[in-house]
Enzyme design. Structure first.
Site, PDB file in Angstrom:
ATOM      1  N   ASN A   1      -3.413   2.494   7.045  1.00 22.25           N
ATOM      2  CA  ASN A   1      -2.536   2.990   5.994  1.00 22.25           C
ATOM      3  C   ASN A   1      -3.414   3.404   4.829  1.00 22.25           C
ATOM      4  O   ASN A   1      -3.626   2.639   3.902  1.00 22.25           O
ATOM      5  CB  ASN A   1      -1.526   1.924   5.556  1.00 22.25           C
ATOM      6  CG  ASN A   1      -0.677   2.405   4.390  1.00 22.25           C
ATOM      7  OD1 ASN A   1      -0.693   3.587   4.037  1.00 22.25           O
ATOM      8  ND2 ASN A   1       0.053   1.496   3.775  1.00 22.25           N
TER       9      ASN A   1
ATOM     10  N   GLY B   1      -4.806   7.001   2.379  1.00 26.63           N
ATOM     11  CA  GLY B   1      -4.844   8.422   2.070  1.00 26.63           C
ATOM     12  C   GLY B   1      -6.140   8.848   1.428  1.00 26.63           C
ATOM     13  O   GLY B   1      -6.336  10.033   1.151  1.00 26.63           O
ATOM     14  N   PHE B   2      -7.032   7.869   1.163  1.00 28.85           N
ATOM     15  CA  PHE B   2      -8.349   8.148   0.594  1.00 28.85           C
ATOM     16  C   PHE B   2      -9.411   7.571   1.525  1.00 28.85           C
ATOM     17  O   PHE B   2      -9.134   6.677   2.332  1.00 28.85           O
ATOM     18  CB  PHE B   2      -8.488   7.521  -0.798  1.00 28.85           C
ATOM     19  CG  PHE B   2      -7.606   8.146  -1.839  1.00 28.85           C
ATOM     20  CD1 PHE B   2      -8.081   9.146  -2.675  1.00 28.85           C
ATOM     21  CD2 PHE B   2      -6.279   7.733  -1.995  1.00 28.85           C
ATOM     22  CE1 PHE B   2      -7.268   9.732  -3.636  1.00 28.85           C
ATOM     23  CE2 PHE B   2      -5.456   8.303  -2.950  1.00 28.85           C
ATOM     24  CZ  PHE B   2      -5.950   9.306  -3.768  1.00 28.85           C
TER      25      PHE B   2
ATOM     26  N   GLU C   1      -5.530  -7.706  10.011  1.00 26.04           N
ATOM     27  CA  GLU C   1      -4.596  -8.838  10.030  1.00 26.04           C
ATOM     28  C   GLU C   1      -3.504  -8.662  11.080  1.00 26.04           C
ATOM     29  O   GLU C   1      -2.753  -9.596  11.370  1.00 26.04           O
ATOM     30  CB  GLU C   1      -3.975  -9.040   8.643  1.00 26.04           C
ATOM     31  CG  GLU C   1      -2.887  -8.072   8.264  1.00 26.04           C
ATOM     32  CD  GLU C   1      -3.421  -6.707   7.854  1.00 26.04           C
ATOM     33  OE1 GLU C   1      -2.632  -5.747   7.794  1.00 26.04           O
ATOM     34  OE2 GLU C   1      -4.633  -6.610   7.591  1.00 26.04           O
TER      35      GLU C   1
ATOM     36  N   SER D   1       0.815  -1.212   0.000  1.00 22.39           N
ATOM     37  CA  SER D   1       0.000   0.000   0.000  1.00 22.39           C
ATOM     38  C   SER D   1       0.851   1.265   0.000  1.00 22.39           C
ATOM     39  O   SER D   1       0.349   2.351  -0.307  1.00 22.39           O
ATOM     40  CB  SER D   1      -0.945   0.017   1.209  1.00 22.39           C
ATOM     41  OG  SER D   1      -1.850  -1.060   1.162  1.00 22.39           O
TER      42      SER D   1
ATOM     43  N   CYS E   1      -9.312  -1.913   3.743  1.00 23.08           N
ATOM     44  CA  CYS E   1      -8.521  -0.785   3.248  1.00 23.08           C
ATOM     45  C   CYS E   1      -8.950  -0.392   1.841  1.00 23.08           C
ATOM     46  O   CYS E   1     -10.040   0.138   1.660  1.00 23.08           O
ATOM     47  CB  CYS E   1      -7.031  -1.126   3.331  1.00 23.08           C
ATOM     48  SG  CYS E   1      -5.957   0.331   3.332  1.00 23.08           S
TER      49      CYS E   1
ATOM     50  N   GLN F   1     -12.740   1.001   0.121  1.00 31.42           N
ATOM     51  CA  GLN F   1     -13.002   2.127  -0.783  1.00 31.42           C
ATOM     52  C   GLN F   1     -13.688   1.654  -2.065  1.00 31.42           C
ATOM     53  O   GLN F   1     -14.632   2.294  -2.546  1.00 31.42           O
ATOM     54  CB  GLN F   1     -11.689   2.833  -1.105  1.00 31.42           C
ATOM     55  CG  GLN F   1     -11.029   3.474   0.110  1.00 31.42           C
ATOM     56  CD  GLN F   1      -9.560   3.773  -0.107  1.00 31.42           C
ATOM     57  OE1 GLN F   1      -9.066   3.818  -1.232  1.00 31.42           O
ATOM     58  NE2 GLN F   1      -8.829   3.958   0.988  1.00 31.42           N
TER      59      GLN F   1
ATOM     60  N   GLY G   1      -2.954   3.632  -4.402  1.00 28.78           N
ATOM     61  CA  GLY G   1      -3.575   4.358  -5.507  1.00 28.78           C
ATOM     62  C   GLY G   1      -4.902   4.992  -5.169  1.00 28.78           C
ATOM     63  O   GLY G   1      -5.410   4.916  -4.044  1.00 28.78           O
TER      64      GLY G   1
ATOM     65  N   HIS H   1      -6.580  -2.346   9.030  1.00 28.22           N
ATOM     66  CA  HIS H   1      -5.914  -3.627   8.785  1.00 28.22           C
ATOM     67  C   HIS H   1      -6.124  -4.594   9.953  1.00 28.22           C
ATOM     68  O   HIS H   1      -5.352  -4.598  10.904  1.00 28.22           O
ATOM     69  CB  HIS H   1      -4.416  -3.400   8.576  1.00 28.22           C
ATOM     70  CG  HIS H   1      -4.079  -2.731   7.286  1.00 28.22           C
ATOM     71  ND1 HIS H   1      -3.575  -3.415   6.195  1.00 28.22           N
ATOM     72  CD2 HIS H   1      -4.189  -1.443   6.896  1.00 28.22           C
ATOM     73  CE1 HIS H   1      -3.385  -2.571   5.189  1.00 28.22           C
ATOM     74  NE2 HIS H   1      -3.751  -1.366   5.595  1.00 28.22           N
TER      75      HIS H   1
END
Length: 380
Positions: A300, A302-303, A357, A47, A258, A262, A232, A355
């Site tokens: 983790n 950013g969107f 996991e 990521s 994650c 989205q 991305g 996350h």
């Protein structure tokens, strides 16, 4: 003799330090991670592809690098920024130093800068493009190359980090003694620990490339579909959204984490947007609105998904609602899709932005894998 290095942000801010890791020059989006441990898992998380990671914890590298805690086959960060690297590693599992590993994988870094000042700058101005260089001495020349580099917004990157071919992670015998379910997992940047967490619950995981079609998914006769984390802009990732819509239309149970959260949001008709500086670290508080419990979680991203917190949303697949929310800023951290009340209101699909996991910790959200097995069993 230490080798001087420069870090230049796209708004012109300059930091001077010493080369750490490989010598050379690198570009990426500057982001900060607030975790005090787990730097090896951070470095190998796909990521972080095309991102220059700033560690807010000042002392990095003290436990060295081992061969067991990797979350993928390589380091993915575009660059690495630390304040005070360890002079030598000290841990019984260490096989080499972090500096040696960065050099071996040609990862350019910088040390000896005020990472607290850099973090405060990114919090105030937002994540932005940057460069690290130990070969360029002119900040203005380096800034010109930063401004010519690619941006994260609009970038479709999952195909660059995904597996090239399908592979299978077999179910562990565990307490169930045998395989219970089969899951098709789309690798958008999957971490090693994720299929392992499913396998230890009796799930045989077929990890498929990001380019897989719905036919490829159905070919493994899955009991459920999983979308992984990854890098991305979700708005630039369209084929996987269409795959997911097709799976939801067929009633295939779904779990996403994650990036998978989205894309689930976009499949349900919600928008996504770029956060100012994102959430990255292993200390983020999230409330599960279905249980009212607060978890400390690993992030983790950013969107984020733009979905309403105060009401359900009708979709072609059922009723969608926000199931988890970040207690720091009310960012959507999870979604649920349920059948209408007239049809019993049962859970059909769900996702979380963080996350579960737990690599590298914490373990508060491990129950989500149990929720996925219960969903496939028809118990929810």
């Amino acid at each position: 003799m230490p080798i001087p290095a420069l870090l230049v942000l796209e708004d012109g801010r300059v930091f001077r330090g010493e080369s750490y890791g490989a010598e050379g020059e690198t570009f990426g989006e500057a982001v900060f991670n607030t975790g005090m441990t787990g730097y090896q898992e951070t470095l190998t998380d796909p990521s972080y592809h095309r991102q220059v990671v700033v560690m807010t914890s000042p002392h990095i590298g003290n436990t060295g690098v081992n061969d067991e805690d990797l979350e993928s086959s390589r380091i993915w960060v575009a660059g690495y920024v630390v304040r005070d690297p360890a002079r030598r590693p000290s841990n019984w599992r260490s096989v080499r130093s972090l500096d040696e590993e960065l050099r071996a994988q040609d990862v350019v870094g910088i040390s000896g800068i005020d990472t607290r000042a850099l973090t405060r700058h990114l919090r105030e101005r937002g994540a932005m493009r940057c460069a690290i260089s130990s070969v360029e001495r002119d900040p203005e020349a380096l800034l010109a190359r930063v401004l010519a580099s690619g941006e994260m917004t609009g970038s479709e990157l999952s195909g660059e980090v995904s597996t090239d071919a399908t592979y299978v992670v077999p179910a562990h015998a565990g307490p169930w003694g045998e395989k219970r379910f089969t899951v098709a997992a789309l690798d958008l940047g999957i971490k090693t620990m994720t299929p392992y967490r499913m396998a230890e619950r009796g799930i045989e995981v077929h990890v498929l490339p990001a380019t897989a079609s719905l036919d490829d998914v159905l070919a493994v006769s899955p009991d459920g579909l999983f979308f992984s984390n990854g890098p991305g802009d979700p708005a630039a990732t369209t084929d996987q959204v269409e795959l997911l819509r097709g799976a939801l239309a067929q009633g295939l149970p779904y779990f996403g984490i994650c990036f998978g959260n989205q894309l689930f949001g976009r499949a349900l008709g919600f928008g996504t947007y770029k956060l100012k500086y994102g959430h990255r670290g292993i200390n983020q508080p999230v409330m599960d609105r279905t249980t009212r419990k607060v978890e400390v979680t690993a992030h983790n991203h950013g969107f984020a998904v733009d979905a309403p917190l105060d009401h359900d949303t009708e979709t072609p697949y059922g009723l969608a609602s926000v199931s988890h929310v970040c207690l720091n800023d009310d960012v959507v951290e999870g979604l649920e899709l349920r059948a209408p009340a007239a049809e019993g209101g049962g859970l059909k699909a769900f996702s979380v932005q963080y996350h579960p996991e737990a690599a590298a910790g914490p373990h508060d959200a491990a129950y989500l894998f149990d929720r996925f097995t219960a969903l496939m069993a028809g118990d929810l």
